[in-house]
Design a protein around this motif. Structure first.
Motif, mmCIF file in Angstrom:
data_model
loop_
_atom_site.group_PDB
_atom_site.id
_atom_site.type_symbol
_atom_site.label_atom_id
_atom_site.label_comp_id
_atom_site.label_asym_id
_atom_site.label_seq_id
_atom_site.Cartn_x
_atom_site.Cartn_y
_atom_site.Cartn_z
ATOM 1 N N ASN A 153 0.823 -1.201 0.000
ATOM 2 C CA ASN A 153 0.000 0.000 0.000
ATOM 3 C C ASN A 153 0.861 1.258 0.000
ATOM 4 O OD1 ASN A 153 -2.495 1.493 0.271
ATOM 5 N ND2 ASN A 153 -1.918 1.856 2.394
ATOM 6 N N ILE A 154 1.889 1.282 0.841
ATOM 7 C CA ILE A 154 2.696 2.486 0.965
ATOM 8 C C ILE A 154 3.543 2.720 -0.271
ATOM 9 C CG2 ILE A 154 4.752 1.518 2.069
ATOM 10 C CD1 ILE A 154 2.957 4.834 2.869
ATOM 11 N N LEU A 155 3.957 1.662 -0.955
ATOM 12 C CA LEU A 155 4.705 1.835 -2.200
ATOM 13 C C LEU A 155 3.844 2.515 -3.261
ATOM 14 C CD1 LEU A 155 6.689 -1.540 -2.470
ATOM 15 C CD2 LEU A 155 7.586 0.723 -1.895
ATOM 16 N N GLN A 156 2.582 2.143 -3.316
ATOM 17 C CA GLN A 156 1.652 2.780 -4.250
ATOM 18 C C GLN A 156 1.426 4.243 -3.856
ATOM 19 O OE1 GLN A 156 -2.310 1.131 -4.305
ATOM 20 N NE2 GLN A 156 -2.635 1.684 -6.456
ATOM 21 N N VAL A 157 1.301 4.477 -2.555
ATOM 22 C CA VAL A 157 1.116 5.845 -2.054
ATOM 23 C C VAL A 157 2.319 6.714 -2.416
ATOM 24 C CG1 VAL A 157 1.010 7.259 0.034
ATOM 25 C CG2 VAL A 157 -0.438 5.232 -0.164
ATOM 26 N N ILE A 158 3.526 6.202 -2.164
ATOM 27 C CA ILE A 158 4.734 6.984 -2.415
ATOM 28 C C ILE A 158 4.903 7.277 -3.901
ATOM 29 C CG2 ILE A 158 7.258 6.918 -2.330
ATOM 30 C CD1 ILE A 158 7.008 5.381 0.302
ATOM 31 N N SER A 159 4.598 6.289 -4.743
ATOM 32 C CA SER A 159 4.729 6.466 -6.194
ATOM 33 C C SER A 159 3.876 7.638 -6.684
ATOM 34 C CB SER A 159 4.323 5.176 -6.906
ATOM 35 O OG SER A 159 4.422 5.334 -8.301
ATOM 36 N N GLN A 160 2.607 7.702 -6.264
ATOM 37 C CA GLN A 160 1.749 8.805 -6.686
ATOM 38 C C GLN A 160 2.067 10.094 -5.928
ATOM 39 O OE1 GLN A 160 -2.426 8.139 -7.111
ATOM 40 N NE2 GLN A 160 -2.176 6.227 -8.230
ATOM 41 N N TYR A 161 2.520 9.962 -4.691
ATOM 42 C CA TYR A 161 2.884 11.130 -3.901
ATOM 43 C C TYR A 161 3.980 11.934 -4.582
ATOM 44 C CZ TYR A 161 5.572 13.635 -0.306
ATOM 45 O OH TYR A 161 6.282 14.584 0.391
ATOM 46 N N ARG A 162 4.949 11.241 -5.163
ATOM 47 C CA ARG A 162 6.055 11.943 -5.822
ATOM 48 C C ARG A 162 5.548 12.832 -6.959
ATOM 49 N NH1 ARG A 162 10.771 7.274 -6.423
ATOM 50 N NH2 ARG A 162 11.355 7.181 -4.209
ATOM 51 N N VAL A 163 4.655 12.293 -7.773
ATOM 52 C CA VAL A 163 4.121 13.056 -8.903
ATOM 53 C C VAL A 163 3.312 14.257 -8.407
ATOM 54 C CG1 VAL A 163 2.610 12.979 -10.926
ATOM 55 C CG2 VAL A 163 4.079 11.015 -10.377
ATOM 56 N N ILE A 164 2.447 14.021 -7.423
ATOM 57 C CA ILE A 164 1.581 15.092 -6.915
ATOM 58 C C ILE A 164 2.402 16.160 -6.196
ATOM 59 C CG2 ILE A 164 -0.269 15.590 -5.265
ATOM 60 C CD1 ILE A 164 -1.542 12.953 -6.077
ATOM 61 N N LEU A 165 3.476 15.756 -5.498
ATOM 62 C CA LEU A 165 4.341 16.736 -4.841
ATOM 63 C C LEU A 165 5.012 17.638 -5.873
ATOM 64 C CD1 LEU A 165 5.657 17.863 -2.278
ATOM 65 C CD2 LEU A 165 7.482 16.162 -2.571
ATOM 66 N N VAL A 166 5.467 17.052 -6.965
ATOM 67 C CA VAL A 166 6.103 17.841 -8.024
ATOM 68 C C VAL A 166 5.105 18.852 -8.613
ATOM 69 C CG1 VAL A 166 7.014 17.719 -10.382
ATOM 70 C CG2 VAL A 166 7.883 16.162 -8.626
ATOM 71 N N ILE A 167 3.874 18.401 -8.871
ATOM 72 C CA ILE A 167 2.841 19.305 -9.390
ATOM 73 C C ILE A 167 2.574 20.434 -8.397
ATOM 74 C CG2 ILE A 167 0.403 19.474 -10.043
ATOM 75 C CD1 ILE A 167 0.615 16.589 -11.068
ATOM 76 N N THR A 168 2.533 20.075 -7.101
ATOM 77 C CA THR A 168 2.299 21.083 -6.055
ATOM 78 C C THR A 168 3.408 22.123 -6.028
ATOM 79 O OG1 THR A 168 1.110 19.479 -4.690
ATOM 80 C CG2 THR A 168 1.995 21.419 -3.578
#
Length: 548
Positions: A66-81
């Protein structure tokens, strides 16, 4: 000048104006402030439940996947932010420095962010669960601070909305954002139209709510200021700050009541949803009431709707005063905007640093993470939420103290005394965590910190910001507001990293972060003492001469 005509079938307007009507308009607009406080503080009671529900804990078998999936999308969303934040900063930079310099700085910043983003997104994910801890702490902070991303965006676009669409329509947009956020955060999996995992559907709805907060933070006090008679403007505008704190206190009670309805498991799975959905009630009330209030006279005059402006002024100020006020309004509409550096960089710098220090002293750590802090002291969830209510009540009481004394004692004395009180309280609180003596005294230091902020940097900082910018560069206030939301986001994002880091916890036992905020309190006192002018008793023209 338009002829004074009462609407057919209505009673003649009073010669002295209608105080009740003015009070109603002020209270409706102040609901924007109440929802500001409600929406930003709701996270306090739901913080632990959100982490348990969306991320889980290391003891769960599904944790790593679960956390690997969270981190993968978190990276993209953090960059957009970060890209959105940079766009906001660069747009403000163009207002301060020359175009060529702004283009050069913006280009370099974009290039650096682009290179880092490529490296960050393509970096392999950790294979061992033990290597995930630091990133998980960052994700926690991102979830809690997600609404503040929207606040930055909302604050940046609020000026455009208020100018092009109107003050009333701006508040309607804010109310709609509050309502959409409350419903979406309640069931993020059911309303997930974004192609993300459910956690980031929740984050997106929180960002939407933050946009409402950012818009309301500027337009609610603007609406009140523009409908209020000059002799009542100060007190009426200060009601917006009171409404913000009241909204926080109300949601603290709501969170406590909801948490009492079930077990810890129920709260982690279902209870937190109702905390967010409860915001739909005041949002609907706000949205409906806005249809019954008028646009402000200043905006109506700006759009050439003099008859409508006069009608509103008659109801607020009376038949005799309305034409004179409208004439004055129309004269000020011809004022020209000067370059932001017309009075030098110092006034811009002071505005930015007032906003940054207001957040770097750590107040929103207390407002957003109070439940977490009290749990670190050993309190249960119910007890921590009850103690949070006490913090909210102290915040409200001492905000009233500041409103009543700011014109008597002056701005600088209150700000300096508040800074010293916050510094002592935070350093003492961090020391108590460090010595593992978190009892009643720790709660007392939390309350003295909250009281010190509420009587100084909370409302008084906004008073100073509204006074120090000369009329011709009043638009520069937007850079101070944007700086405040960005600083708020940084503090809220980094607190879980500082507070839950294994090495820092082992060495300092949760005390390190509070010491940092204590040092910021000392620096803020020195800053006010050395650089901020006293504005008590001075007209805006006299303050303007200081910068000249």
């Amino acid at each position: 000048m338009p002829t004074i005509v009462n609407p057919p079938g209505s009673r003649p307007y009073s010669a002295k104006g209608n105080s009740f009507y003015l009070s109603v308009l002020t209270l409706v607009a102040a609901l924007g402030g109440l929802l500001f406080g409600y929406d930003t503080a709701v996270i306090n009671g739901a913080e632990k439940s959100l982490v348990d529900f969306f991320i889980g804990n290391p003891e769960q078998n599904k944790y790593v996947d679960n956390i690997l999936q969270v981190i993968s999308q978190y990276r993209v969303i953090l960059v957009i932010t970060l890209l959105l934040m940079l766009v906001v900063i660069c747009s403000l930079l163009f207002k301060i420095v020359k175009r060529n310099r702004a283009l050069a700085v913006s280009g370099i910043a974009m290039a650096i962010l682009g290179i880092w983003s490529f490296y960050y997104i393509s970096k392999p994910l950790p294979a061992d669960a033990s290597d995930l801890k630091g990133t998980v702490d960052a994700v926690k902070g991102f979830i809690i601070a997600s609404a503040l991303i929207g606040c930055v965006i909302g604050g940046a676009i609020a000026g455009f909305i208020s100018k092009e669409l109107g003050r009333k329509n701006g508040l309607l947009i804010a109310a709609a954002a509050f309502l959409l956020s409350a419903i979406g955060a309640w069931r993020p999996e059911a309303f997930n139209f974004f192609g993300t995992i459910d956690l980031f559907s929740f984050v997106i709805y929180r960002v939407i709510g933050g946009i409402g907060v950012g818009i309301a933070s500027m337009i609610s006090p603007m609406y009140i200021a523009e409908i209020a008679p000059a002799e009542k403007r100060g007190k009426l505008v200060s009601l917006n700050q009171f409404a913000i704190i009241l909204g926080m206190l109300i949601i603290y009670f709501v969170n406590y009541f909801i948490a009492r309805q079930g077990s810890e498991e129920w709260l982690a799975h279902t209870g937190w949803r109702w905390m967010f959905f409860s915001g739909a009630i005041p949002a609907v009330i706000f949205f409906i009431l806005l249809f019954f209030v008028p646009e402000t006279p200043r905006y109506l005059a700006l759009k050439g709707k003099d008859e409508k402006a006069l009608t509103v002024l008659q109801k607020i100020n009376g038949r005799k005063n309305a034409p004179v006020i409208l004439s004055n309004i129309k004269q000020t509409l011809h004022e020209t905007n000067a370059p932001w550096l017309s009075y030098g960089f110092l006034v811009i710098f002071i505005g930015i640093m007032l906003s940054v220090f207001q957040q770097f002293v750590g107040i929103n750590v207390v407002l957003y993470y109070a439940g977490n802090i009290f749990r670190n002291m050993g309190a249960s969830t119910d007890s921590s939420l009850l103690q949070t209510i006490i913090v909210g009540a102290v915040n409200l009481i001492f905000t009233v103290v500041a409103i009543m004394t700011v014109d008597k004692f002056g701005r600088k004395p209150l700000m300096i005394i508040g800074s010293i009180g916050m510094a002592v309280s935070m350093i003492a609180l961090g020391s108590m965590f460090y010595m593992n003596k978190v009892g009643v005294m720790a709660l007392i230091f939390m309350l003295t910190y909250t009281a010190s902020f509420a009587m100084s940097w909370g409302p008084v900082c906004w008073v100073l910001l509204s006074e120090i910018f000369p009329n011709s560069i009043r638009g520069a206030l937007s850079i101070a507001v944007a700086s405040q939301w960005i600083a708020n986001w940084i503090v809220s994002l980094t607190f879980p990293i500082l507070n839950d880091n294994l090495w820092l916890t082992e060495k300092f036992s949760h005390g390190f972060a509070y010491w940092i905020y204590g040092v910021m309190g000392i620096l803020s006192a020195l800053f006010v003492w050395k650089l901020v002018p006293e504005t008590k008793g001075k007209t805006l023209e006299e303050i303007e001469k200081l910068w000249k």
